[in-house]
Write a protein that holds these residues in place. Structure first.
Motif, PDB file in Angstrom:
ATOM      1  N   CYS A 167       0.796  -1.228   0.000  1.00 51.67           N
ATOM      2  CA  CYS A 167       0.000   0.000   0.000  1.00 51.67           C
ATOM      3  C   CYS A 167       0.822   1.269   0.000  1.00 51.67           C
ATOM      4  CB  CYS A 167      -0.940   0.010   1.208  1.00 51.67           C
ATOM      5  SG  CYS A 167      -2.204  -1.259   1.090  1.00 51.67           S
ATOM      6  N   GLY A 168       2.102   1.221  -0.093  1.00 53.04           N
ATOM      7  CA  GLY A 168       2.909   2.430  -0.110  1.00 53.04           C
ATOM      8  C   GLY A 168       4.178   2.187  -0.877  1.00 53.04           C
ATOM      9  N   GLY A 169       5.134   3.085  -0.701  1.00 50.46           N
ATOM     10  CA  GLY A 169       6.430   2.917  -1.323  1.00 50.46           C
ATOM     11  C   GLY A 169       6.366   2.786  -2.830  1.00 50.46           C
ATOM     12  N   GLY A 170       5.716   3.713  -3.471  1.00 49.92           N
ATOM     13  CA  GLY A 170       5.657   3.688  -4.912  1.00 49.92           C
ATOM     14  C   GLY A 170       4.333   3.226  -5.466  1.00 49.92           C
ATOM     15  N   ALA A 171       3.416   2.852  -4.625  1.00 46.17           N
ATOM     16  CA  ALA A 171       2.121   2.356  -5.085  1.00 46.17           C
ATOM     17  C   ALA A 171       1.218   3.482  -5.554  1.00 46.17           C
ATOM     18  CB  ALA A 171       1.414   1.598  -3.958  1.00 46.17           C
ATOM     19  N   ARG A 172       0.292   3.106  -6.399  1.00 46.76           N
ATOM     20  CA  ARG A 172      -0.830   3.972  -6.742  1.00 46.76           C
ATOM     21  C   ARG A 172      -2.034   3.362  -6.047  1.00 46.76           C
ATOM     22  NH1 ARG A 172      -0.467   2.997 -12.517  1.00 46.76           N
ATOM     23  NH2 ARG A 172       1.241   1.667 -11.928  1.00 46.76           N
ATOM     24  N   ILE A 173      -2.622   4.102  -5.117  1.00 48.85           N
ATOM     25  CA  ILE A 173      -3.695   3.576  -4.280  1.00 48.85           C
ATOM     26  C   ILE A 173      -5.030   4.158  -4.724  1.00 48.85           C
ATOM     27  CG2 ILE A 173      -4.567   3.331  -1.936  1.00 48.85           C
ATOM     28  CD1 ILE A 173      -1.695   3.648  -0.950  1.00 48.85           C
ATOM     29  N   LEU A 174      -6.033   3.295  -4.796  1.00 47.44           N
ATOM     30  CA  LEU A 174      -7.385   3.674  -5.188  1.00 47.44           C
ATOM     31  C   LEU A 174      -8.308   3.531  -3.995  1.00 47.44           C
ATOM     32  CD1 LEU A 174      -7.502   1.476  -8.431  1.00 47.44           C
ATOM     33  CD2 LEU A 174      -6.790   3.877  -8.261  1.00 47.44           C
ATOM     34  N   PHE A 175      -8.989   4.598  -3.639  1.00 47.38           N
ATOM     35  CA  PHE A 175     -10.009   4.561  -2.588  1.00 47.38           C
ATOM     36  C   PHE A 175     -11.345   4.867  -3.236  1.00 47.38           C
ATOM     37  CE2 PHE A 175      -6.273   5.702   0.013  1.00 47.38           C
ATOM     38  CZ  PHE A 175      -6.367   4.733   0.989  1.00 47.38           C
ATOM     39  N   SER A 176     -12.335   4.049  -2.952  1.00 48.43           N
ATOM     40  CA  SER A 176     -13.632   4.200  -3.598  1.00 48.43           C
ATOM     41  C   SER A 176     -14.763   4.287  -2.597  1.00 48.43           C
ATOM     42  CB  SER A 176     -13.894   2.990  -4.497  1.00 48.43           C
ATOM     43  OG  SER A 176     -15.193   3.058  -5.045  1.00 48.43           O
ATOM     44  N   CYS A 177     -15.706   5.157  -2.910  1.00 45.16           N
ATOM     45  CA  CYS A 177     -16.996   5.113  -2.249  1.00 45.16           C
ATOM     46  C   CYS A 177     -17.620   3.772  -2.640  1.00 45.16           C
ATOM     47  CB  CYS A 177     -17.873   6.253  -2.758  1.00 45.16           C
ATOM     48  SG  CYS A 177     -19.625   6.028  -2.417  1.00 45.16           S
ATOM     49  N   SER A 178     -18.120   3.079  -1.669  1.00 48.10           N
ATOM     50  CA  SER A 178     -18.843   1.834  -1.946  1.00 48.10           C
ATOM     51  C   SER A 178     -20.159   1.876  -1.196  1.00 48.10           C
ATOM     52  CB  SER A 178     -17.993   0.631  -1.513  1.00 48.10           C
ATOM     53  OG  SER A 178     -16.781   0.607  -2.211  1.00 48.10           O
ATOM     54  N   GLY A 179     -20.735   3.058  -1.146  1.00 46.49           N
ATOM     55  CA  GLY A 179     -21.888   3.352  -0.306  1.00 46.49           C
ATOM     56  C   GLY A 179     -23.166   2.634  -0.681  1.00 46.49           C
ATOM     57  N   ALA A 180     -24.196   2.947   0.071  1.00 44.00           N
ATOM     58  CA  ALA A 180     -25.484   2.277  -0.059  1.00 44.00           C
ATOM     59  C   ALA A 180     -26.254   2.686  -1.316  1.00 44.00           C
ATOM     60  CB  ALA A 180     -26.347   2.560   1.170  1.00 44.00           C
ATOM     61  N   ALA A 181     -25.944   3.841  -1.875  1.00 45.09           N
ATOM     62  CA  ALA A 181     -26.628   4.286  -3.088  1.00 45.09           C
ATOM     63  C   ALA A 181     -26.170   3.459  -4.285  1.00 45.09           C
ATOM     64  CB  ALA A 181     -26.327   5.771  -3.338  1.00 45.09           C
ATOM     65  N   ASP A 182     -27.027   3.358  -5.280  1.00 51.20           N
ATOM     66  CA  ASP A 182     -26.655   2.645  -6.507  1.00 51.20           C
ATOM     67  C   ASP A 182     -25.405   3.243  -7.128  1.00 51.20           C
ATOM     68  OD1 ASP A 182     -28.803   0.952  -6.232  1.00 51.20           O
ATOM     69  OD2 ASP A 182     -30.069   2.024  -7.667  1.00 51.20           O
ATOM     70  N   THR A 183     -25.243   4.561  -7.017  1.00 52.85           N
ATOM     71  CA  THR A 183     -24.057   5.199  -7.575  1.00 52.85           C
ATOM     72  C   THR A 183     -22.798   4.779  -6.829  1.00 52.85           C
ATOM     73  OG1 THR A 183     -24.492   7.170  -6.233  1.00 52.85           O
ATOM     74  CG2 THR A 183     -25.287   7.188  -8.522  1.00 52.85           C
ATOM     75  N   GLY A 184     -22.917   4.458  -5.547  1.00 52.23           N
ATOM     76  CA  GLY A 184     -21.783   3.938  -4.788  1.00 52.23           C
ATOM     77  C   GLY A 184     -21.353   2.579  -5.310  1.00 52.23           C
ATOM     78  N   GLU A 185     -22.312   1.746  -5.646  1.00 53.72           N
ATOM     79  CA  GLU A 185     -21.989   0.432  -6.212  1.00 53.72           C
ATOM     80  C   GLU A 185     -21.309   0.579  -7.570  1.00 53.72           C
ATOM     81  OE1 GLU A 185     -24.001  -3.747  -7.732  1.00 53.72           O
ATOM     82  OE2 GLU A 185     -25.308  -2.166  -6.984  1.00 53.72           O
ATOM     83  N   ILE A 186     -21.800   1.500  -8.384  1.00 54.46           N
ATOM     84  CA  ILE A 186     -21.190   1.733  -9.696  1.00 54.46           C
ATOM     85  C   ILE A 186     -19.751   2.222  -9.526  1.00 54.46           C
ATOM     86  CG2 ILE A 186     -21.284   3.193 -11.764  1.00 54.46           C
ATOM     87  CD1 ILE A 186     -24.401   3.116 -11.372  1.00 54.46           C
ATOM     88  N   CYS A 187     -19.545   3.124  -8.586  1.00 53.88           N
ATOM     89  CA  CYS A 187     -18.205   3.645  -8.320  1.00 53.88           C
ATOM     90  C   CYS A 187     -17.273   2.526  -7.855  1.00 53.88           C
ATOM     91  CB  CYS A 187     -18.298   4.749  -7.272  1.00 53.88           C
ATOM     92  SG  CYS A 187     -16.757   5.585  -6.950  1.00 53.88           S
ATOM     93  N   ASP A 188     -17.763   1.681  -6.973  1.00 49.51           N
ATOM     94  CA  ASP A 188     -16.978   0.546  -6.493  1.00 49.51           C
ATOM     95  C   ASP A 188     -16.583  -0.370  -7.651  1.00 49.51           C
ATOM     96  OD1 ASP A 188     -16.207  -1.232  -3.994  1.00 49.51           O
ATOM     97  OD2 ASP A 188     -17.264  -2.542  -5.403  1.00 49.51           O
ATOM     98  N   ARG A 189     -17.527  -0.674  -8.522  1.00 54.53           N
ATOM     99  CA  ARG A 189     -17.236  -1.544  -9.674  1.00 54.53           C
ATOM    100  C   ARG A 189     -16.212  -0.902 -10.612  1.00 54.53           C
ATOM    101  NH1 ARG A 189     -22.577  -4.768 -11.632  1.00 54.53           N
ATOM    102  NH2 ARG A 189     -23.268  -5.452  -9.583  1.00 54.53           N
ATOM    103  N   ALA A 190     -16.329   0.407 -10.817  1.00 52.87           N
ATOM    104  CA  ALA A 190     -15.375   1.107 -11.685  1.00 52.87           C
ATOM    105  C   ALA A 190     -13.978   1.064 -11.083  1.00 52.87           C
ATOM    106  CB  ALA A 190     -15.826   2.553 -11.893  1.00 52.87           C
ATOM    107  N   THR A 191     -13.890   1.228  -9.779  1.00 51.45           N
ATOM    108  CA  THR A 191     -12.591   1.194  -9.106  1.00 51.45           C
ATOM    109  C   THR A 191     -11.977  -0.201  -9.183  1.00 51.45           C
ATOM    110  OG1 THR A 191     -13.367   2.925  -7.610  1.00 51.45           O
ATOM    111  CG2 THR A 191     -11.370   1.739  -6.964  1.00 51.45           C
ATOM    112  N   ARG A 192     -12.791  -1.224  -9.017  1.00 46.95           N
ATOM    113  CA  ARG A 192     -12.291  -2.599  -9.145  1.00 46.95           C
ATOM    114  C   ARG A 192     -11.790  -2.873 -10.571  1.00 46.95           C
ATOM    115  NH1 ARG A 192     -13.477  -5.543  -4.617  1.00 46.95           N
ATOM    116  NH2 ARG A 192     -14.892  -4.457  -3.184  1.00 46.95           N
TER     117      ARG A 192
END
Length: 90
Positions: A7-32
């Motif tokens: 998770c560090g030392g040169g990594a590119r880290i992705l943090f995603s909303c994975s919330g209860a809204a349908d848009t949160g699920e879409i965001c989570d899928r896009a991040t994956r």
């Protein structure tokens, strides 16, 4: 460009909303999908919110951090900022 497997030392880290809204699920899928394509490594936004000092330090030491939000509430951005993670792309 190859990203680190940790998770560090040169990594590119992705943090995603994975919330209860349908848009949160879409965001989570896009991040994956970004992770599958090798564009970064997804990490746990909830753990940052819980105050994990190690994950915060890893994020602050990463080459790049991307925060993706599924709606205008911007929970991912707010969690990162509240925990001292700066310089991320939102």
């Amino acid at each position: 460009m190859s990203e680190s497997t940790c998770c560090g030392g040169g990594a590119r880290i992705l943090f995603s909303c994975s919330g209860a809204a349908d848009t949160g699920e879409i965001c989570d899928r896009a991040t994956r999908q970004l992770q599958r394509e090798g564009l970064g490594r997804m990490s746990c936004l909830a753990l940052v919110g819980a105050g994990s000092s190690g994950l915060v330090a890893s994020a602050n030491g990463a080459d790049a951090v991307l925060a993706l939000d599924g709606c205008p509430t911007d929970c991912a951005r707010k969690v990162l900022e509240a925990n001292g993670i700066t310089g991320f792309i939102h």
